[in-house]
Design a protein around this motif. Structure first.
Motif, PDB file in Angstrom:
ATOM      1  N   ILE A 163     -51.913 -25.092 -47.351  1.00  8.90           N
ATOM      2  CA  ILE A 163     -52.962 -24.604 -48.246  1.00  8.90           C
ATOM      3  C   ILE A 163     -54.026 -23.870 -47.435  1.00  8.90           C
ATOM      4  N   GLU A 164     -54.332 -24.396 -46.254  1.00  7.28           N
ATOM      5  CA  GLU A 164     -55.294 -23.714 -45.379  1.00  7.28           C
ATOM      6  C   GLU A 164     -54.740 -22.378 -44.904  1.00  7.28           C
ATOM      7  N   LEU A 165     -53.444 -22.333 -44.566  1.00  2.00           N
ATOM      8  CA  LEU A 165     -52.821 -21.062 -44.195  1.00  2.00           C
ATOM      9  C   LEU A 165     -52.909 -20.069 -45.348  1.00  2.00           C
ATOM     10  N   PHE A 166     -52.690 -20.550 -46.566  1.00  2.00           N
ATOM     11  CA  PHE A 166     -52.807 -19.695 -47.745  1.00  2.00           C
ATOM     12  C   PHE A 166     -54.229 -19.160 -47.887  1.00  2.00           C
ATOM     13  N   GLN A 167     -55.213 -20.030 -47.717  1.00  2.00           N
ATOM     14  CA  GLN A 167     -56.609 -19.610 -47.858  1.00  2.00           C
ATOM     15  C   GLN A 167     -56.994 -18.563 -46.812  1.00  2.00           C
ATOM     16  N   ARG A 168     -56.285 -18.551 -45.687  1.00  2.00           N
ATOM     17  CA  ARG A 168     -56.549 -17.569 -44.635  1.00  2.00           C
ATOM     18  C   ARG A 168     -55.678 -16.321 -44.767  1.00  2.00           C
ATOM     19  N   GLY A 169     -54.818 -16.288 -45.783  1.00  2.00           N
ATOM     20  CA  GLY A 169     -54.005 -15.102 -46.019  1.00  2.00           C
ATOM     21  C   GLY A 169     -52.679 -15.079 -45.300  1.00  2.00           C
ATOM     22  N   HIS A 170     -52.247 -16.211 -44.717  1.00  2.00           N
ATOM     23  CA  HIS A 170     -50.997 -16.261 -43.962  1.00  2.00           C
ATOM     24  C   HIS A 170     -49.839 -16.885 -44.734  1.00  2.00           C
ATOM     25  N   ALA A 171     -50.112 -17.480 -45.864  1.00  2.00           N
ATOM     26  CA  ALA A 171     -49.053 -18.082 -46.673  1.00  2.00           C
ATOM     27  C   ALA A 171     -49.184 -17.555 -48.099  1.00  2.00           C
ATOM     28  N   HIS A 172     -48.045 -17.448 -48.779  1.00  2.00           N
ATOM     29  CA  HIS A 172     -48.032 -16.880 -50.126  1.00  2.00           C
ATOM     30  C   HIS A 172     -47.071 -17.654 -51.007  1.00  2.00           C
ATOM     31  N   SER A 173     -47.298 -17.544 -52.300  1.00  2.00           N
ATOM     32  CA  SER A 173     -46.414 -18.196 -53.264  1.00  2.00           C
ATOM     33  C   SER A 173     -46.037 -17.222 -54.363  1.00  2.00           C
ATOM     34  N   LEU A 174     -44.899 -17.492 -54.971  1.00  2.00           N
ATOM     35  CA  LEU A 174     -44.518 -16.854 -56.222  1.00  2.00           C
ATOM     36  C   LEU A 174     -44.366 -17.963 -57.252  1.00  2.00           C
ATOM     37  N   GLU A 175     -44.958 -17.758 -58.418  1.00  2.00           N
ATOM     38  CA  GLU A 175     -44.888 -18.736 -59.490  1.00  2.00           C
ATOM     39  C   GLU A 175     -44.030 -18.188 -60.623  1.00  2.00           C
ATOM     40  N   CYS A 176     -43.234 -19.050 -61.203  1.00  2.00           N
ATOM     41  CA  CYS A 176     -42.349 -18.686 -62.307  1.00  2.00           C
ATOM     42  C   CYS A 176     -42.803 -19.458 -63.546  1.00  2.00           C
ATOM     43  N   TRP A 177     -43.235 -18.717 -64.579  1.00  3.74           N
ATOM     44  CA  TRP A 177     -43.826 -19.323 -65.770  1.00  3.74           C
ATOM     45  C   TRP A 177     -42.924 -19.111 -66.988  1.00  3.74           C
ATOM     46  N   LEU A 178     -42.869 -20.103 -67.840  1.00  6.82           N
ATOM     47  CA  LEU A 178     -42.153 -20.016 -69.113  1.00  6.82           C
ATOM     48  C   LEU A 178     -43.048 -20.597 -70.196  1.00  6.82           C
ATOM     49  N   ASP A 179     -43.451 -19.757 -71.123  1.00  5.96           N
ATOM     50  CA  ASP A 179     -44.348 -20.187 -72.207  1.00  5.96           C
ATOM     51  C   ASP A 179     -45.609 -20.858 -71.665  1.00  5.96           C
ATOM     52  N   GLY A 180     -46.149 -20.286 -70.581  1.00  8.25           N
ATOM     53  CA  GLY A 180     -47.387 -20.788 -70.007  1.00  8.25           C
ATOM     54  C   GLY A 180     -47.250 -21.995 -69.108  1.00  8.25           C
ATOM     55  N   GLU A 181     -46.013 -22.477 -68.899  1.00  7.87           N
ATOM     56  CA  GLU A 181     -45.784 -23.648 -68.052  1.00  7.87           C
ATOM     57  C   GLU A 181     -45.142 -23.227 -66.732  1.00  7.87           C
ATOM     58  N   LEU A 182     -45.610 -23.809 -65.633  1.00  5.12           N
ATOM     59  CA  LEU A 182     -45.035 -23.525 -64.321  1.00  5.12           C
ATOM     60  C   LEU A 182     -43.697 -24.247 -64.203  1.00  5.12           C
ATOM     61  N   VAL A 183     -42.605 -23.480 -64.203  1.00  2.00           N
ATOM     62  CA  VAL A 183     -41.272 -24.083 -64.213  1.00  2.00           C
ATOM     63  C   VAL A 183     -40.469 -23.780 -62.950  1.00  2.00           C
ATOM     64  N   GLY A 184     -41.030 -23.008 -62.045  1.00  4.81           N
ATOM     65  CA  GLY A 184     -40.328 -22.702 -60.805  1.00  4.81           C
ATOM     66  C   GLY A 184     -41.241 -21.962 -59.852  1.00  4.81           C
ATOM     67  N   GLY A 185     -40.807 -21.859 -58.609  1.00  4.08           N
ATOM     68  CA  GLY A 185     -41.611 -21.132 -57.641  1.00  4.08           C
ATOM     69  C   GLY A 185     -41.156 -21.381 -56.228  1.00  4.08           C
ATOM     70  N   LEU A 186     -41.792 -20.696 -55.319  1.00 10.19           N
ATOM     71  CA  LEU A 186     -41.486 -20.837 -53.903  1.00 10.19           C
ATOM     72  C   LEU A 186     -42.729 -20.467 -53.103  1.00 10.19           C
ATOM     73  N   TYR A 187     -42.740 -20.868 -51.838  1.00  7.88           N
ATOM     74  CA  TYR A 187     -43.847 -20.484 -50.962  1.00  7.88           C
ATOM     75  C   TYR A 187     -43.321 -20.299 -49.540  1.00  7.88           C
ATOM     76  N   GLY A 188     -44.093 -19.591 -48.737  1.00 11.70           N
ATOM     77  CA  GLY A 188     -43.691 -19.370 -47.351  1.00 11.70           C
ATOM     78  C   GLY A 188     -44.824 -18.769 -46.550  1.00 11.70           C
ATOM     79  N   VAL A 189     -44.529 -18.487 -45.300  1.00  8.00           N
ATOM     80  CA  VAL A 189     -45.515 -17.990 -44.340  1.00  8.00           C
ATOM     81  C   VAL A 189     -45.170 -16.555 -43.958  1.00  8.00           C
ATOM     82  N   LYS A 190     -46.175 -15.726 -43.881  1.00  7.30           N
ATOM     83  CA  LYS A 190     -46.011 -14.329 -43.479  1.00  7.30           C
ATOM     84  C   LYS A 190     -46.565 -14.124 -42.086  1.00  7.30           C
ATOM     85  N   LEU A 191     -45.783 -13.466 -41.247  1.00 12.53           N
ATOM     86  CA  LEU A 191     -46.239 -13.129 -39.895  1.00 12.53           C
ATOM     87  C   LEU A 191     -45.555 -11.835 -39.490  1.00 12.53           C
TER      88      LEU A 191
END
Length: 249
Positions: free
Chosen positions: A99-127
């Motif tokens: 979460i700290e890496l994300f706040q610094r811009g080094h980690a990112h997520s993709l969220e998958c929504w269905l009818d407003g509900e979070l039903v899938g996703g992934l996260y990782g680190v960018k360098l």
């Protein structure tokens, strides 16, 4: 190899650059270890396998895909037990660290929504030009697969050259992931670190034969110092996502 008692974002980024990543044995295990597998899982960005059925799902835009809209929820759900798994390797320290890496811009997520509900996703680190996929989850059929398709399209549009999956699973293999020796992986990583992949917050202008990353606002890193941009952005059109993947092959 046992990791230090307290990891910092800077130490973790340097470890990634050397081919290492931290893990815990279980969710409740406070001990972290550095891992560098003899064989490494990667998804060649020009080799993603998308079945006809999955392509129809992506094109239908049944799911809404967002970027960096709820990183804490994505990693928390990845850390929780789910269907087919009673344990995960993401302990509270790893969760807080990323979460700290994300706040610094080094980690990112993709969220998958269905009818407003979070039903899938992934996260990782960018360098540099590398993206290190850490974990994904799915609570609806094809949700994580659709997120992965969007990830490859986003990385391709942003000029990335390496998508590291760390290990090879049957799920990832079915979508084109392969294993390569550590020495070959390190060569690919060294090359990726000389490049500058752009994490695009918004979809590039659809149309035309060329994708221009500069058309969309971005967030990312410069060396080991993160530059945090805005979050969210509309879901990329499914047809355009598939076009981006086709253009890289």
């Amino acid at each position: 190899m046992r990791a230090p008692t307290r990891l910092t974002p800077e130490l973790v980024l340097r470890a990634y650059a050397a081919g290492l990543f931290p893990m815990a044995e279980t969710r409740d295990d406070p001990t972290l270890y550095w891992v560098s597998p003899d064989v490494r899982g990667i998804i060649p960005l020009d080799g993603l396998h998308v079945s006809h059925r999955l392509a129809r799902t992506v094109r239908s835009e049944r799911f809404k895909i967002t970027s960096d809209q709820d990183f804490p929820a994505v990693i928390a759900t990845c850390a929780a037990p789910g269907q087919g798994r009673t344990e995960t390797w993401i302990n509270p320290e790893i969760e807080a660290l990323y979460i700290e890496l994300f706040q610094r811009g080094h980690a990112h997520s993709l969220e998958c929504w269905l009818d407003g509900e979070l039903v899938g996703g992934l996260y990782g680190v960018k360098l540099g030009g590398a993206f290190f996929g850490e974990s994904m989850f799915s609570r609806a059929r094809d949700a994580s697969k659709v997120a992965l398709v969007h990830l490859v399209a986003r990385l391709s549009a942003g000029g990335f050259c390496l998508l590291d999956t760390q290990f090879l699973t049957a799920h990832l293999a079915s979508m084109g992931a392969i294993e390569i020796p550590r020495t070959q992986y390190q060569d690919l990583l060294d090359d990726a670190l000389t490049r500058s992949g752009l994490w695009l917050r918004h979809c590039p202008e659809p149309g035309g034969s060329k994708i221009l990353p500069s058309l969309g606002p971005l967030s990312g890193d410069t060396g080991l110092t993160g530059v945090v941009g805005g979050t969210g952005g509309p879901s990329w059109p499914g047809w355009f996502v598939l076009q981006l993947i086709t253009q890289t092959s």
